[in-house]
Design an enzyme around this catalytic site. Sequence first.
Site, mmCIF file in Angstrom:
data_model
loop_
_atom_site.group_PDB
_atom_site.id
_atom_site.type_symbol
_atom_site.label_atom_id
_atom_site.label_comp_id
_atom_site.label_asym_id
_atom_site.label_seq_id
_atom_site.Cartn_x
_atom_site.Cartn_y
_atom_site.Cartn_z
ATOM 1 N N HIS A 95 -15.831 6.944 -36.720
ATOM 2 C CA HIS A 95 -16.713 6.011 -37.419
ATOM 3 C C HIS A 95 -17.111 6.525 -38.789
ATOM 4 C CE1 HIS A 95 -17.807 4.126 -33.332
ATOM 5 N NE2 HIS A 95 -16.618 3.799 -33.780
ATOM 6 N N CYS A 152 8.021 2.463 -45.929
ATOM 7 C CA CYS A 152 6.557 2.432 -45.862
ATOM 8 C C CYS A 152 5.968 3.689 -45.213
ATOM 9 C CB CYS A 152 6.067 1.184 -45.153
ATOM 10 S SG CYS A 152 6.659 1.040 -43.475
HETATM 11 C C1 PEP Z 1 6.175 5.355 -40.023
HETATM 12 O O1 PEP Z 1 6.531 5.710 -38.897
HETATM 13 O O2 PEP Z 1 6.667 5.797 -41.084
HETATM 14 C C2 PEP Z 1 5.115 4.336 -40.159
HETATM 15 C C3 PEP Z 1 4.819 3.824 -41.327
HETATM 16 O O3 PEP Z 1 4.430 4.021 -39.015
HETATM 17 P P1 PEP Z 1 3.174 4.870 -38.481
HETATM 18 O O4 PEP Z 1 2.920 5.955 -39.465
HETATM 19 O O5 PEP Z 1 2.041 3.919 -38.350
HETATM 20 O O6 PEP Z 1 3.701 5.354 -37.180
#
Ligand code: PEP
Length: 757
Positions: A371, A684
Amino acid sequence: MQQATGWAGSRRLLRILRDIMKGGGTPQQRLDRIVQLIAQDMVAEVCSVYVMRAGEVLELFATKGLKPDAVHHTRLRVGEGLVGHVALNARAVRLSDAQSHRAFAYRPETGEEIYQSFMGVPVLRDGRVLGVLVVQNVTRRHYTEEELEALETVAMVLAELVSGGEILTDEETRHADTTALLPVRLSAIVLNEGLGMGRVVLHHRGIVIRQTVAEDPDSEVERLRRAVAEMHASLDDLFQASRLAEDDGEHREVLATYRMFAEDRGWLNRIAETVRSGLTAEAAVQKVQNDTRARMAQAKDPYLRERLSDLEDLANRLLQHLMGFGGSAGAEALPEDIVLLARTLGPAELLDYDSSKLRAVVLEEGSPTAHVAIVARALDIPVLGRCRGALLEARGGDDALVDGDTGQLLLRPGEGVRESFAESMEAHARRSADCAASIGQPPITRDGTRISLCINAGLQVDMPHLERSGADGVGLYRTEVPFMVRKEFPDVATQTRLYGNILDQAQGRPVVFRTLDVGGDKALPYWREAEDENPAMGWRAVRIGLDRPAVLRQQLRALIRAASGRELRVMFPMVSEVAEVDAARDLLDMELERERRRGCKLPQSLALGVMLEVPALLWQLSALLPRIDFLAVGSNDLFQFLFASDRGNPRLARRYDTLSPAALGVITGLCERARAAGVSLSVCGEMAGHPLEAMALIGCGVRTLSMTPRSVPAVRTMVRSVDLDTLEPFVQGLVDEPAHTLRHRLRGYALDHGVAI
Ligand code: PEP
Ligand code: MG
């Protein structure tokens, strides 16, 4: 058996203890009298007190029943024998057959081999173990819950005596670390990014309870009642006054839940009961707090830990009200640049500090959904968590550097380190100012290729960053994060509101919603399943969604409703085979059909994507690509599986490089296949947010990067300084090299070609 049952027994025992404490004689004599009294009262043949000395050694200080010669001779290391076991875990132990316990170790000089049963409790003060109080019996005896309570209460009183400096001086108890004044670097996990520099303030180290036994328990109950009422009123004022009160976002829910906890009957009753047993209100709060801490140490469930940490925050707050300085940490003379160190910190405790002076927060515990981290995100304060040893190493007033990019705390840094840190903070600030000024400038390479830069988000508090960073959209919205901070499964209406808000805040920019990636270590408190042995490769993400289709369908329904008349982009995480995409797509179609039949307005358009995190998908691209609109490379997971190297294991953090030929070769190949199939591809994972890595990705052919919002400006600046005509052949020419890493080569390229990394 004459024992402390009920309040009357307990009060009587505490009264006698108080008289002993106040009476004459040396502290040693008082200890001797106490062990006599407890042995008699609990009908135990043995009662002993072990006190912690410097160097984590427990010394037998007083005993009734063991051989007198052993006093001040018998010493045990923390973790050694049952006594050391109690100290190590800071938890009570009750055993009717002590000798068969794996930790049992017998010391001949004490003569304890004849004792079958053992009950030991830690002597605790402010979270630290000061000693161990033990009773033993010759016969097998089941010590009851009430007897344990009574012994713990006595340990509270003993803590007063032991911590008073009369038994052992500060010098004798202090950890014998001659390195205390040397610089120290500690690793941590990043709970909120950013850099901070300032002086250490140790949170709540200062509370010293002067009296543990109540003179008049009834008037103590009244004191407690008044303090609770005061605390409630001051919490209302605090939340009202904080500038977060008007903002929207999960932090409001967090604060509201916290406020609700302050009314928790169970917790308040436990404290009141303890006061009625004869402790002062302060001691009662601390005793209940000790129990909470012990539970926290055992609790694996992040939700439960978070609740317990709220209770810890409330206990500290209540103590302050009882001691007459309730309310604000601002009342003390604090430095202008605070690096706050705490074991845990509640959201309200953070607000006690003047946020304009808070440079960073470092916690020994904490998780990304803590939190306090959520509130700190709303206030833009860097936070590190799980920084083991921080409280042991730090002294109040120490210089501290907090690197919330790499997850490091530096205490008492040398002048050179301080200077270069200050420089990188200035460079960061300059870059943010430059970047803020350049927000209108599109991320176009020198030779005219537009690179799309997006942000990763998970909470509503992240959304304002979309506008501020000038990003193109949300490339990854992790839907599990709002699920994790809630106390129950959000229903379809709640989810619809949540996703609708996100789309509203995006103001027409694209948002890629990733369906729930829970399971494994991202546990939902209200949804328990058997623990996986290997959570990252366990029952998680789309695997759960397909095994529990109702959950995925509800989420898809909410997404369809939230996107009514707008564009909807949905992406499935941890897909391992094409059949899973088909199955998930079927669920999506069912939900679209259902909404259509209900006459609801459907999304204006639908784009379906898949996360590429499991290497097996790399060999199914021919079947996969025609089925989807976009592919998002989750490099965090993809590379941990590619290299078989746990992404959360600090020992492996530098073992394999994302800038290795293998990694870049995979990305290059993927880009070619996706381009040929007309499927857009993004990256990403964390690597997309580092300028050098982002440069390499662009060199592999990636045209969309999604990253933490703070990274957007620097990556944009990099993009604007790069020339694809030379970068692409350079990077793609490296992927067959037998090197461990291409980092140096890439950095050299950037320097030679004026790329802003
Ligand atoms: C990843 O695996 O690169 C990703 C973006 O997902 P997470 O970090 O949420 O597992
Ligand atoms: Mg992932």
